[in-house]
Scaffold this motif. Structure first.
Motif, PDB file in Angstrom:
ATOM      1  N   MET A   2       0.726  -1.074  -0.167  1.00 39.98           N
ATOM      2  CA  MET A   2      -0.063  -0.060   0.057  1.00 39.98           C
ATOM      3  C   MET A   2       0.894   1.258  -0.064  1.00 39.98           C
ATOM      4  N   ARG A   3       0.382   2.459  -0.776  1.00 37.28           N
ATOM      5  CA  ARG A   3       1.118   3.518  -0.758  1.00 37.28           C
ATOM      6  C   ARG A   3       0.193   4.758  -0.856  1.00 37.28           C
ATOM      7  N   LEU A   4       0.674   5.574  -0.308  1.00 35.32           N
ATOM      8  CA  LEU A   4      -0.075   7.175  -0.327  1.00 35.32           C
ATOM      9  C   LEU A   4      -0.152   7.586  -2.027  1.00 35.32           C
ATOM     10  N   VAL A   5      -1.448   7.915  -2.387  1.00 36.23           N
ATOM     11  CA  VAL A   5      -1.438   8.348  -3.587  1.00 36.23           C
ATOM     12  C   VAL A   5      -1.827   9.770  -3.834  1.00 36.23           C
ATOM     13  N   GLN A   6      -2.837  10.258  -2.932  1.00 38.04           N
ATOM     14  CA  GLN A   6      -3.307  11.692  -3.024  1.00 38.04           C
ATOM     15  C   GLN A   6      -3.213  12.147  -1.617  1.00 38.04           C
ATOM     16  N   VAL A   7      -3.122  13.533  -1.251  1.00 41.63           N
ATOM     17  CA  VAL A   7      -3.399  14.268  -0.230  1.00 41.63           C
ATOM     18  C   VAL A   7      -4.242  15.459  -0.771  1.00 41.63           C
ATOM     19  N   ALA A   8      -5.217  15.685  -0.021  1.00 44.48           N
ATOM     20  CA  ALA A   8      -6.131  16.826  -0.449  1.00 44.48           C
ATOM     21  C   ALA A   8      -5.914  17.922   0.545  1.00 44.48           C
ATOM     22  N   GLN A   9      -6.174  19.147   0.168  1.00 45.72           N
ATOM     23  CA  GLN A   9      -5.853  20.446   1.171  1.00 45.72           C
ATOM     24  C   GLN A   9      -6.668  21.538   0.676  1.00 45.72           C
ATOM     25  N   HIS A  10      -7.295  22.223   1.452  1.00 46.99           N
ATOM     26  CA  HIS A  10      -8.168  23.401   1.099  1.00 46.99           C
ATOM     27  C   HIS A  10      -7.526  24.416   0.450  1.00 46.99           C
ATOM     28  N   ASP A  30       2.485  17.302  -8.490  1.00 44.80           N
ATOM     29  CA  ASP A  30       3.146  15.940  -8.279  1.00 44.80           C
ATOM     30  C   ASP A  30       4.318  16.105  -7.085  1.00 44.80           C
ATOM     31  N   LEU A  31       4.101  15.351  -6.156  1.00 43.92           N
ATOM     32  CA  LEU A  31       5.424  15.348  -5.049  1.00 43.92           C
ATOM     33  C   LEU A  31       5.900  14.035  -5.312  1.00 43.92           C
ATOM     34  N   ASP A  32       6.799  13.571  -6.037  1.00 45.60           N
ATOM     35  CA  ASP A  32       7.479  12.514  -6.529  1.00 45.60           C
ATOM     36  C   ASP A  32       6.429  11.156  -6.341  1.00 45.60           C
ATOM     37  N   GLY A  33       5.421  11.321  -7.185  1.00 46.77           N
ATOM     38  CA  GLY A  33       4.407  10.358  -7.392  1.00 46.77           C
ATOM     39  C   GLY A  33       3.330  10.394  -6.379  1.00 46.77           C
ATOM     40  N   VAL A  34       3.027  11.177  -5.546  1.00 44.72           N
ATOM     41  CA  VAL A  34       2.183  11.425  -4.646  1.00 44.72           C
ATOM     42  C   VAL A  34       1.436  12.817  -4.990  1.00 44.72           C
ATOM     43  N   ARG A  35       0.074  12.717  -5.593  1.00 46.64           N
ATOM     44  CA  ARG A  35      -0.607  14.057  -5.828  1.00 46.64           C
ATOM     45  C   ARG A  35      -1.005  14.725  -4.625  1.00 46.64           C
ATOM     46  N   LEU A  36      -0.828  16.043  -4.821  1.00 51.86           N
ATOM     47  CA  LEU A  36      -0.993  16.959  -3.770  1.00 51.86           C
ATOM     48  C   LEU A  36      -2.298  17.832  -4.622  1.00 51.86           C
ATOM     49  N   MET A  37      -3.497  17.488  -4.187  1.00 55.41           N
ATOM     50  CA  MET A  37      -4.725  18.339  -4.692  1.00 55.41           C
ATOM     51  C   MET A  37      -5.098  19.522  -3.700  1.00 55.41           C
ATOM     52  N   LEU A  38      -5.252  20.548  -4.340  1.00 58.44           N
ATOM     53  CA  LEU A  38      -5.902  21.821  -3.877  1.00 58.44           C
ATOM     54  C   LEU A  38      -7.147  21.800  -4.259  1.00 58.44           C
TER      55      LEU A  38
END
Length: 122
Positions: free
Chosen positions: A1-9, A41-49
């Motif tokens: 399992m790996r982190l795919v995406q983080v959401a931020q307001h 893109d943070l080294d394969g992890v999506r930062l979604m605002l």
């Protein structure tokens, strides 16, 4: 399992794009507006605002927290100045023999962001 995406307001996607482009040193990967989504893109992890996302605290690795703060200049609203938060003796949570430096800032949308760097212990 790996982190795919983080959401931020983010209320203002253009303002958030400028802030995070400066902080991360890259341009956004994608913008979808509507519905109001901005991606990095943070080294394969999506930062979604996203306008509808709740705030969270992101901890981002940088080479040097003091240099990152200087690079951000007026964009950075410092919550807690750069300081050593922990010394890693055994390498469990960070490189052994290194101090973990952190600084906490507010991003352009009012979210708290922790910047983290590891420096050899003096």
């Amino acid at each position: 399992m790996r982190l795919v995406q983080v959401a931020q307001h983010a209320d203002d996607l253009d303002r958030a794009a400028g802030f995070y482009s400066e902080l991360l040193g890259v341009e956004p990967t994608a913008v979808f507006d509507p519905p109001g989504l901005l991606f990095f893109d943070l080294d394969g992890v999506r930062l979604m605002l996203e306008r509808g996302a709740p705030p969270s605290i992101l901890y981002l690795h940088v080479e040097d927290v003091r240099a990152a703060l200087k690079r951000l200049g007026e964009r950075a609203d410092v919550v807690t100045p750069p300081h050593v938060i922990f010394t890693h003796e055994n390498g469990v949570l960070g490189p052994a023999g290194h101090d973990e430096w952190q600084v906490f800032i507010k991003d352009s949308e009012g979210n708290t962001v922790g910047l983290v760097s590891f420096e050899p212990k003096d």
